[in-house]
Write a protein that holds these residues in place. Structure first.
Motif, PDB file in Angstrom:
ATOM      1  N   ASP A 152       0.843  -1.188   0.000  1.00 46.81           N
ATOM      2  CA  ASP A 152       0.000   0.000   0.000  1.00 46.81           C
ATOM      3  C   ASP A 152       0.882   1.243   0.000  1.00 46.81           C
ATOM      4  O   ASP A 152       2.093   1.187   0.237  1.00 46.81           O
ATOM      5  N   ASP A 153       0.260   2.382  -0.238  1.00 47.72           N
ATOM      6  CA  ASP A 153       0.976   3.645  -0.366  1.00 47.72           C
ATOM      7  C   ASP A 153       0.567   4.579   0.773  1.00 47.72           C
ATOM      8  O   ASP A 153      -0.609   4.934   0.920  1.00 47.72           O
ATOM      9  N   ALA A 154       1.554   4.971   1.592  1.00 49.92           N
ATOM     10  CA  ALA A 154       1.274   5.822   2.746  1.00 49.92           C
ATOM     11  C   ALA A 154       0.747   7.194   2.361  1.00 49.92           C
ATOM     12  O   ALA A 154       0.119   7.869   3.188  1.00 49.92           O
ATOM     13  N   TYR A 155       0.962   7.596   1.121  1.00 49.05           N
ATOM     14  CA  TYR A 155       0.664   8.981   0.744  1.00 49.05           C
ATOM     15  C   TYR A 155      -0.724   9.152   0.123  1.00 49.05           C
ATOM     16  O   TYR A 155      -1.017  10.177  -0.474  1.00 49.05           O
ATOM     17  N   ARG A 156      -1.588   8.160   0.321  1.00 49.72           N
ATOM     18  CA  ARG A 156      -2.968   8.298  -0.142  1.00 49.72           C
ATOM     19  C   ARG A 156      -3.929   8.524   1.020  1.00 49.72           C
ATOM     20  O   ARG A 156      -5.146   8.510   0.830  1.00 49.72           O
ATOM     21  N   PHE A 157      -3.386   8.766   2.239  1.00 44.46           N
ATOM     22  CA  PHE A 157      -4.219   8.868   3.425  1.00 44.46           C
ATOM     23  C   PHE A 157      -4.181  10.275   4.016  1.00 44.46           C
ATOM     24  O   PHE A 157      -3.144  10.935   4.035  1.00 44.46           O
ATOM     25  N   LEU A 158      -5.318  10.686   4.555  1.00 47.75           N
ATOM     26  CA  LEU A 158      -5.417  11.973   5.230  1.00 47.75           C
ATOM     27  C   LEU A 158      -4.779  11.897   6.623  1.00 47.75           C
ATOM     28  O   LEU A 158      -4.556  10.805   7.151  1.00 47.75           O
ATOM     29  N   PRO A 159      -4.483  13.037   7.242  1.00 52.03           N
ATOM     30  CA  PRO A 159      -3.875  13.026   8.580  1.00 52.03           C
ATOM     31  C   PRO A 159      -4.766  12.336   9.607  1.00 52.03           C
ATOM     32  O   PRO A 159      -5.995  12.371   9.510  1.00 52.03           O
ATOM     33  N   THR A 160      -4.145  11.726  10.595  1.00 57.41           N
ATOM     34  CA  THR A 160      -4.877  11.034  11.658  1.00 57.41           C
ATOM     35  C   THR A 160      -5.020  11.898  12.912  1.00 57.41           C
ATOM     36  O   THR A 160      -5.569  11.447  13.904  1.00 57.41           O
ATOM     37  N   LEU A 161      -4.500  13.120  12.891  1.00 56.07           N
ATOM     38  CA  LEU A 161      -4.697  14.071  13.980  1.00 56.07           C
ATOM     39  C   LEU A 161      -5.624  15.174  13.516  1.00 56.07           C
ATOM     40  O   LEU A 161      -5.507  15.649  12.377  1.00 56.07           O
ATOM     41  N   GLY A 162      -6.516  15.599  14.385  1.00 60.03           N
ATOM     42  CA  GLY A 162      -7.452  16.661  14.043  1.00 60.03           C
ATOM     43  C   GLY A 162      -6.979  18.021  14.532  1.00 60.03           C
ATOM     44  O   GLY A 162      -6.001  18.154  15.272  1.00 60.03           O
ATOM     45  N   GLU A 163      -7.703  19.041  14.129  1.00 59.43           N
ATOM     46  CA  GLU A 163      -7.343  20.411  14.489  1.00 59.43           C
ATOM     47  C   GLU A 163      -7.420  20.641  16.005  1.00 59.43           C
ATOM     48  O   GLU A 163      -6.622  21.383  16.564  1.00 59.43           O
ATOM     49  N   VAL A 164      -8.393  20.022  16.664  1.00 58.47           N
ATOM     50  CA  VAL A 164      -8.504  20.192  18.111  1.00 58.47           C
ATOM     51  C   VAL A 164      -7.281  19.611  18.801  1.00 58.47           C
ATOM     52  O   VAL A 164      -6.720  20.211  19.734  1.00 58.47           O
ATOM     53  N   ASP A 165      -6.846  18.426  18.359  1.00 59.48           N
ATOM     54  CA  ASP A 165      -5.645  17.825  18.935  1.00 59.48           C
ATOM     55  C   ASP A 165      -4.447  18.753  18.780  1.00 59.48           C
ATOM     56  O   ASP A 165      -3.684  18.967  19.733  1.00 59.48           O
ATOM     57  N   LEU A 166      -4.255  19.283  17.597  1.00 59.84           N
ATOM     58  CA  LEU A 166      -3.106  20.152  17.338  1.00 59.84           C
ATOM     59  C   LEU A 166      -3.178  21.425  18.180  1.00 59.84           C
ATOM     60  O   LEU A 166      -2.161  21.894  18.709  1.00 59.84           O
ATOM     61  N   HIS A 167      -4.374  21.963  18.320  1.00 57.17           N
ATOM     62  CA  HIS A 167      -4.540  23.166  19.140  1.00 57.17           C
ATOM     63  C   HIS A 167      -4.171  22.879  20.600  1.00 57.17           C
ATOM     64  O   HIS A 167      -3.439  23.661  21.229  1.00 57.17           O
TER      65      HIS A 167
END
Length: 737
Positions: free
Chosen positions: A100-115
């Motif tokens: 599989d290709d790692a670069y076909r997936f969206l981030p697994t962290l959300g904006e709330v987590d990053l904030h």
């Protein structure tokens, strides 16, 4: 799937960006790599620097990609929408895949987590950073299992992921930077538990550094240094314990603690360490037999050098892999709980190891450590000090505390080296430290961290406790943070330890001149919630074992030790005893070998062992010894001034309805027959424990059958009895019903 343009072009990308990808300096590799709709079709780019051939396979058939630049391969997939596809890569004539290709997936962290990470307020940090096995529901494609990797490295120019899954060639897996959060992330499909990995980090100085994951929950065994993906499968069986814990207030509960260093408690015949599973079988049975209420484990967090005893940590979220995987530690704690034994973990938030592959200069800059060497370097221990003024670092630490309390069901944390955290001039000479903004020597940022940590864990995990190893007179260590205290549950009473050991080390004939060394602790006994520690620090570095500290011949040494432990168990405060002392370990403790278990072949050492068992048993069953430990009303002297006979006598009181317990300690080498003892009430008093009893290999002098107290004031008490005080012995009396 929509039809595609038959003559679609490859989505163009500037050569400069391709070079950045190849050098690992592109902060957003997903913007170039993976599938991207373009010109009525889908352009696919993949990074395989050592490949001879790359083919994409899917419902569209098989498309050979062309090498574009420095390991970047590109091609057009003849579809209008992003398809589900796999790659087959040829290296040295050998096909690998489909993968599989790692670069076909969206981030697994959300904006709330990053904030929350940026604010330093993410209490569940371990659930978003590190390596987490993840079930990914990809839009328009089959669900995929893999591992989400995320690391905080704000000063990095680039981060690559290397491990078992890419033949340790990090060039294949550059990570993406998530906005301005400083977090780099990559989901790698088909990577699961047990996979070894590291982060390769390009610092602002242009140097690549290979780093273990600060948030890893498992690691390779030393001397290997990689992190490992881990997915727990442990099913807890301690529900009854955990439910009861939520309702408890440890300061008013029994607490007799067996402190231990797991690696040197017992070893296999070949000198190798026991596993978590072996410990879960034998240690639990041993402690249950001795009736200790708690065990305190010296650090079980990952550390590279065994001689540090675990106090120079490299993996704060990883259980020590020398004993097995993290589920093994969960099994041990689970079994202890099911046997009615609480677990306290030593925790080291004050400083960390200097190993270049771990936290030190993690992103090429002082990240976890303070950049000011006056605050970031520990001259006494040769280690880095955390930057307590940085919110993200404080977050890392208090989230770590929550991790062990919640994920591993630990019942408490004993916080190492609190004094070194509190003072800017700790272990420093004049000119080696700078006062705080008020001109004082207090480390205000460390104080803030300790208060924040304690307030957070007590809010999140009811019924647990935190214990400070704090050796100074800092006020309010165990006072609530709402009253400007540090908020700990307990503090080690180092003064009691020092004074009492100094007294006991003297020949009995000289003790009358030092009587105050045993009474002074009661002047301040209720100023904090105390633990009385006879810890590992007192039996190493030439100090000798607890037994060897006692004067006289072997019989006298054992008698002194038995009397001392009897006095200690009745003294206000909780008890802590280091392993081996329960049977009279003769040689000084060394982490390289197991305890001297052969001593239990000797009856006099078995007698000491039996005494500790009975001390714990009577202690557990006598609420007067623990229910009001934190209140002056729970203690009163009968006679604190009998220095001429080396005798100390006092009463312990519980709540209404609890029977009083009277303790009399005779530290003279001769018995005192017909000793008149003041007692709280007339009537029959039972001798419930006598450290000189024959069953403990004592001389057998005592008060079998108890004593009859008669009314009449004596030593401020309303009644008295004439008792026999054995030599070098402690006797406990309790009123008969």
């Amino acid at each position: 799937m929509s039809a595609s343009s038959p003559d679609a072009a490859i989505r163009p990308v500037p050569t400069a960006e391709l070079e950045q990808i190849a050098r690992g300096e592109h902060g957003h590799p997903h913007a170039l790599l993976g599938p991207h709709p373009y010109d009525g079709a889908v352009t696919l780019r993949v990074l395989r620097p050592l490949a001879e051939r790359v083919v994409a396979r899917g419902t569209f058939g098989e498309i050979a990609l062309e090498h574009e630049h420095e390991g970047v391969w590109a091609g057009v997939l003849p579809v209008a929408d992003v398809p589900d596809y796999r790659l087959v890569v040829t290296y040295d004539g050998v096909e690998v895949g489909p993968q599989d290709d790692a670069y076909r997936f969206l981030p697994t962290l959300g904006e709330v987590d990053l904030h929350l990470i940026n604010e330093g307020r993410h209490e569940n940090l371990w659930q978003v950073l590190g390596a987490r096995v993840h079930h990914y529901e990809a839009p328009g494609a089959a669900a995929v299992d893999g591992t989400s990797f995320a690391v905080w490295a704000p000063a990095a120019r680039g981060v690559r992921l290397k491990g078992d899954f890419n033949r340790w060639d990090g060039r294949e897996h550059p990570m993406r930077q998530l906005g301005t959060s400083g977090v780099w992330e990559l989901f790698v499909p088909d990577v699961g538990s047990g996979t070894a990995y590291k982060f390769a980090i390009l610092g602002p100085d242009g140097q690549w550094r290979e780093k273990a994951d600060p948030m890893a929950t498992w690691a390779e065994q030393p001397p290997h240094t990689a992190s490992k993906v881990f997915a727990s499968s442990h099913v807890w069986g301690d529900g009854e314990w955990m439910a009861a814990r939520r309702e408890k207030h440890p300061v008013a509960e029994p607490m007799s603690v067996y402190e231990m260093h797991l690696a040197s408690w017992r070893k296999n015949y070949d000198g190798s360490l026991w596993s978590w599973e072996q410990l879960a079988d034998d240690l639990v049975a041993y402690l249950a037999d001795l009736r200790f209420t708690h065990v305190e484990l010296m650090p079980v967090m990952q550390h590279p050098f065994g001689g540090s005893w675990g106090y120079h940590v490299t993996g704060y979220f990883a259980a020590d892999s020398r004993f097995g995987d993290p589920d093994g530690l969960k099994l041990l704690i689970d079994r202890l709980h099911q046997a009615g034994i609480g677990v306290i973990l030593d925790w080291v938030p004050g400083h960390f190891a200097t190993d270049e592959w771990a936290l030190a200069r993690f992103d090429g800059t002082p990240l976890y450590e303070s950049p000011d060497p006056q605050r970031g370097w520990h001259p006494e221990w040769g280690s880095f000090i955390f930057d307590f003024g940085r919110p993200e670092v404080r977050n890392f630490l208090y989230a770590n505390a929550l991790y062990w309390l919640e994920e591993f069901h630990a019942d408490g944390l004993r916080v190492d080296g609190v004094a070194s955290m509190l003072y800017l001039d700790y272990a420093r000479k004049d000119g080696e430290w700078t006062p705080n903004i008020h001109g004082g020597h207090e480390n205000l940022e460390a104080v803030q961290f300790l208060q924040e940590m304690n307030a957070t864990v007590y809010k999140r995990v009811p019924g647990i406790t935190t214990i400070a190893e704090e050796s100074t007179s800092w006020p309010g260590v165990t006072r609530a943070t709402s009253s400007d205290g540090l908020g700990f549950g307990f503090k080690w009473n180092m003064g009691w330890m020092h004074d009492s050991l100094g007294y006991l080390a003297r020949e009995p004939v000289h003790r009358s001149y030092h009587h105050g060394e045993l009474t002074f602790s009661l002047v301040y006994a209720f100023s904090e919630n105390y633990v009385l520690p006879l810890s590992h620090d007192e039996v190493v570095h030439g100090k000798g074992s607890l037994l060897r500290k006692m004067p006289g011949d072997r019989w006298q040494q054992l008698a002194n030790l038995r009397a001392y432990l009897g006095f200690m168990w009745a003294h206000p405060g909780k008890q802590l005893l280091f392993m081996g002392s329960e049977f009279g370990q003769e040689s000084e403790w060394a982490e390289s070998r197991e305890l001297d278990w052969w001593l239990l072949d000797h009856p006099e050492h078995r007698g000491l062992h039996a005494l500790v068992r009975d001390l714990n048993g009577v202690y557990r069953d006598t609420a007067a010894l623990w229910r009001r430990d934190h209140e002056g009303a729970g203690f009163s002297w009968i006679d604190a001034n009998d220095a001429g006979r080396n005798v100390f006598s006092f009463v312990r009181r519980g709540a209404e309805g609890d029977a009083d317990l009277v303790c009399v300690a005779n530290f003279a080498a001769v018995p005192h027959p017909g000793y008149r003892l003041g007692l709280p009430a007339a009537g029959r008093w039972e001798e419930v424990l006598n450290s000189d009893a024959s069953v403990y290999s004592g001389s057998g002098v005592g008060n079998l059958g108890g004593v009859e107290a008669v009314a009449g004031d004596w030593s401020g008490q309303p009644a008295h009895a004439d008792v026999v005080l054995p030599p070098l012995a402690t006797v406990w009396f309790r009123k008969a019903d």
